[in-house]
Design an enzyme around this catalytic site. Structure first.
Site, short mmCIF file in Angstrom:
data_model
loop_
_atom_site.label_atom_id
_atom_site.label_comp_id
_atom_site.label_asym_id
_atom_site.label_seq_id
_atom_site.Cartn_x
_atom_site.Cartn_y
_atom_site.Cartn_z
N LYS A 83 0.87 -1.17 0.00
CA LYS A 83 0.00 0.00 0.00
C LYS A 83 0.91 1.22 0.00
O LYS A 83 2.07 1.12 0.39
CB LYS A 83 -0.85 -0.01 1.28
N GLY A 183 -25.64 2.59 4.29
CA GLY A 183 -24.80 3.23 3.28
C GLY A 183 -25.21 2.81 1.88
O GLY A 183 -24.98 1.67 1.48
N GLY A 185 -24.13 3.97 -1.05
CA GLY A 185 -23.17 4.58 -1.96
C GLY A 185 -22.94 3.65 -3.14
O GLY A 185 -23.82 2.88 -3.53
N LYS A 186 -21.72 3.72 -3.69
CA LYS A 186 -21.43 2.94 -4.90
C LYS A 186 -21.68 1.44 -4.66
O LYS A 186 -22.31 0.77 -5.45
CB LYS A 186 -19.98 3.17 -5.33
N VAL A 187 -21.19 0.92 -3.52
CA VAL A 187 -21.34 -0.52 -3.27
C VAL A 187 -22.75 -0.84 -2.78
O VAL A 187 -23.39 -1.79 -3.25
CB VAL A 187 -20.31 -1.00 -2.22
N GLY A 188 -23.26 -0.03 -1.83
CA GLY A 188 -24.57 -0.29 -1.24
C GLY A 188 -25.69 -0.36 -2.27
O GLY A 188 -26.61 -1.17 -2.15
N1 LIG Z 1 -15.86 0.73 -3.75
C1 LIG Z 1 -15.16 -0.36 -3.59
O1 LIG Z 1 -14.78 -1.05 -4.56
C2 LIG Z 1 -14.81 -0.85 -2.21
C3 LIG Z 1 -13.95 -1.95 -2.07
C4 LIG Z 1 -13.66 -2.43 -0.79
C5 LIG Z 1 -14.20 -1.77 0.32
N2 LIG Z 1 -15.00 -0.67 0.16
C6 LIG Z 1 -15.53 -0.03 1.36
O2 LIG Z 1 -16.96 -0.09 1.33
C7 LIG Z 1 -17.51 1.08 1.93
C8 LIG Z 1 -18.45 1.76 0.93
O3 LIG Z 1 -17.70 2.09 -0.24
P1 LIG Z 1 -18.36 2.93 -1.43
O4 LIG Z 1 -17.38 2.87 -2.54
O5 LIG Z 1 -19.77 2.50 -1.64
O6 LIG Z 1 -18.33 4.38 -0.79
P2 LIG Z 1 -19.31 5.61 -1.10
O7 LIG Z 1 -18.62 6.81 -0.56
O8 LIG Z 1 -19.75 5.60 -2.52
O9 LIG Z 1 -20.62 5.28 -0.22
C9 LIG Z 1 -20.69 5.40 1.15
C10 LIG Z 1 -22.12 5.81 1.48
O10 LIG Z 1 -22.27 5.79 2.89
C11 LIG Z 1 -23.03 6.94 3.27
N3 LIG Z 1 -22.75 7.23 4.68
C12 LIG Z 1 -21.68 7.88 5.21
N4 LIG Z 1 -21.80 7.95 6.55
C13 LIG Z 1 -22.96 7.35 6.87
C14 LIG Z 1 -23.63 7.11 8.09
N5 LIG Z 1 -23.13 7.52 9.25
N6 LIG Z 1 -24.82 6.46 8.04
C15 LIG Z 1 -25.35 6.06 6.85
N7 LIG Z 1 -24.75 6.24 5.68
C16 LIG Z 1 -23.58 6.90 5.68
C17 LIG Z 1 -22.61 8.02 2.29
O11 LIG Z 1 -23.58 9.05 2.22
C18 LIG Z 1 -22.47 7.23 1.00
O12 LIG Z 1 -23.69 7.20 0.27
C19 LIG Z 1 -16.31 1.94 2.36
O13 LIG Z 1 -16.00 1.64 3.70
C20 LIG Z 1 -15.20 1.45 1.45
O14 LIG Z 1 -13.91 1.63 2.04
C21 LIG Z 1 -15.33 -0.21 -1.07
#
Ligand SMILES: NC(=O)c1ccc[n+]([C@@H]2O[C@H](COP(=O)([O-])OP(=O)(O)OC[C@H]3O[C@@H](n4cnc5c(N)ncnc54)[C@H](O)[C@@H]3O)[C@@H](O)[C@H]2O)c1
Length: 360
Positions: A83, A183, A185-188
Site C-alpha cells: 500500500k 450506506g 453509496g457505490k457498493v450499497g
Molecule cells: N468501492 C469499492 O470497490 C470498495 C472496495 C472495498 C471496500 N470498500 C468499502 O466499502 C464502503 C463503501 O464504499 P463505497 O465505494 O460504496 O463508498 P461511497 O462513498 O460511494 O458510499 C458510502 C455511502 O455511505 C453513506 N454514509 C456515510 N456515513 C454514513 C452514516 N453515518 N450512516 C449512513 N450512511 C452513511 C454516504 O452518504 C455514501 O452514500 C467503504 O468503507 C469502502 O472503504 C469499497
C-alpha cells in the site's frame, strides 16, 4: 485486517520493504509499504491524505499494506500485499507533476509493487500515474482499466452473505430475510439490487438525501430508516455495513438484532476484542477483508488484460472462501476473523515456500 493491526515500527512489523519518496518541487511526500511478496508482486492502493504527522502516515501505510497481504491471499490472487500513502491535502497538492513523480517512484520498484485507487485517489489519477509506470491498476476503461470496482465489490459481498446465510439458516440465499444496508453509496446500491433480486426484504439508511432519493425512485419496496442506530436496533436478520469503518463497536454490537453481519465497509471491527463480543452474542461476522475483496479482484485482473467475466468468476468464489472460513472457525473454536487470518497466513506460508524450489 486492521483490528489486529501491526506496529508503527517497520523493523519489528515484519514488512519486507518501506520506501520513502520525495520530490520537493511538486511537493510529493510518499511512503510505499511492501508487507509481503510471498505470493507475488505487492498490490494495494495509494491513499492521499493530510496526515497530522509523518509518523501517522507511516503507521497507516504499515497497517494498510499488511491488511492487503491478507486480503490478496484470501482472494486467491497471486499477489502480495502493499500500500502507499501520499502525505498532504489532495485538494491543494494534487497535480500532474506530483502524480507523475509518484509514478516514477512506483516504476523504480520494478514491479515489486502495483498501485491502485484508495481514499483521495481516483481512476483519472491512475491514468496519469500510468504515464510513468506499468505497475498501476484501477485505470479507466479507455486506458485498458477495469473501471468502477464497486460492481464486483458488491457482488463479492453478496456471495459472502450467501455463505453466511447457508451457515446460519442452512440455505445459501437471502430470500425471505430482512437485510439492513447502512450506506447506499457505490457498493450499497449494487448490493441492494442483488438482495432484492434474491428475494430479500431490504431496510436501508444513508445520511445523504441524494442516496435516499435514489432508493425511493429506483426501489420503492426498500424501507428507509432515519439512521444507523435505528437500523441496528430494528428487526433485521442481516446487517450490512456499507459506509464507514468502525461500524461494529461498543454501542452497536450490544443492541444488534441481526444474526449475521456481512458488509463492504473496511475495518468494521472498532477495536480488538469486539469480534469476540459478536461471537459471544451468537452473531456471525464475515470478515470485511474477505467479503469486500471483489474490488481488488476486479482491478488485479487488469494485470492480465481486463476481462470482466473472468474477474466476476473469481469474485463469485468469495462464497467458497467465506464458507471455508466459517467452517474453520467452528472446527478451531475461534471467531471467523481469527480463522480468516489463520487461513491467509497458511496460504502465504505454503505457497510462498514454493519459491525455494530452484528452477534454473
Ligand atoms: N468501492 C469499492 O470497490 C470498495 C472496495 C472495498 C471496500 N470498500 C468499502 O466499502 C464502503 C463503501 O464504499 P463505497 O465505494 O460504496 O463508498 P461511497 O462513498 O460511494 O458510499 C458510502 C455511502 O455511505 C453513506 N454514509 C456515510 N456515513 C454514513 C452514516 N453515518 N450512516 C449512513 N450512511 C452513511 C454516504 O452518504 C455514501 O452514500 C467503504 O468503507 C469502502 O472503504 C469499497
Amino acid at each position: 485486517m486492521g483490528v489486529f493491526a501491526s506496529t508503527d515500527d517497520p523493523s519489528s512489523s515484519g514488512h519486507e520493504q518501506v520506501v520513502f519518496c520525495q520530490d520537493k518541487q511538486s511537493g510529493l511526500k510518499a511512503i510505499i509499504g511492501i508487507y509481503s511478496t510471498a505470493l507475488g508482486p505487492a498490490l494495494g492502493g495509494t491513499r492521499f491524505y493530510p496526515y497530522a504527522s509523518e509518523a501517522d502516515a507511516l503507521a497507516d501505510v504499515l497497517d494498510l499494506s499488511r491488511g492487503m497481504a491478507y486480503k490478496n491471499a484470501l482472494a486467491n490472487l497471486d499477489l502480495g500485499g502493499g500500500k502507499a500513502v501520499i502525505w498532504g491535502d489532495p485538494e491543494q497538492l494534487k497535480s500532474e507533476a506530483l502524480l507523475r513523480a509518484y509514478g516514477r517512484f512506483v516504476e523504480s520498484l520494478n514491479g515489486r509493487y502495483y498501485t491502485a485507487c484508495d481514499v483521495g485517489t481516483y481512476v483519472a489519477d491512475m491514468d496519469v500515474i500510468a504515464r510513468e509506470t506499468r505497475y498501476v491498476t484501477g485505470r479507466s476503461v479507455e486506458h485498458g482499466g477495469a473501471g468502477d470496482s464497486s460492481i464486483l465489490t458488491a457482488w463479492g459481498v453478496f456471495q459472502g452473505m450467501r455463505a453466511a446465510a447457508e451457515h446460519v439458516w442452512g440455505s445459501p440465499t437471502l430470500a425471505g430475510r430482512r437485510v439492513g444496508v447502512a450506506g447506499l453509496g457505490k457498493v450499497g446500491k449494487y448490493l441492494t439490487a442483488h438482495l432484492l433480486d434474491d428475494g430479500a426484504e431490504v431496510v436501508a439508511t444513508d445520511v445523504n438525501p441524494r442516496a435516499q432519493e435514489w432508493v425511493r425512485a429506483t426501489h420503492p419496496q426498500v424501507t428507509l430508516v432515519d439512521d444507523t442506530a435505528a437500523l441496528v436496533a430494528s428487526d433485521i436478520d442481516v446487517y450490512a455495513p456499507c459506509a464507514l469503518g468502525g461500524a461494529l463497536n461498543d454501542d452497536t454490537v450490544p443492541v444488534l438484532r441481526a444474526k449475521v453481519v456481512s458488509g463492504a465497509a473496511n475495518n468494521q471491527l472498532a477495536h480488538p476484542g469486539i469480534e469476540k463480543v459478536l461471537a459471544d452474542r451468537g452473531i456471525l461476522y464475515t470478515p470485511d477483508y474477505v467479503v469486500n475483496a471483489g474490488g481488488v479482484i476486479q482491478v488485479a485482473d487488469e494485470i492480465e488484460g481486463f476481462n470482466f467475466e473472468r474477474a466476476k468468476l473469481r469474485a463469485t468464489r468469495i462464497f467458497d472462501t467465506t464458507r471455508q472460513i466459517l467452517r474453520l472457525a467452528d472446527d478451531e473454536g475461534v471467531p471467523p476473523a481469527v480463522a480468516a487470518d489463520r487461513l491467509a497466513e497458511r496460504r502465504m506460508a505454503e505457497v510462498g515456500r514454493l519459491r525455494a524450489i530452484h528452477l534454473r
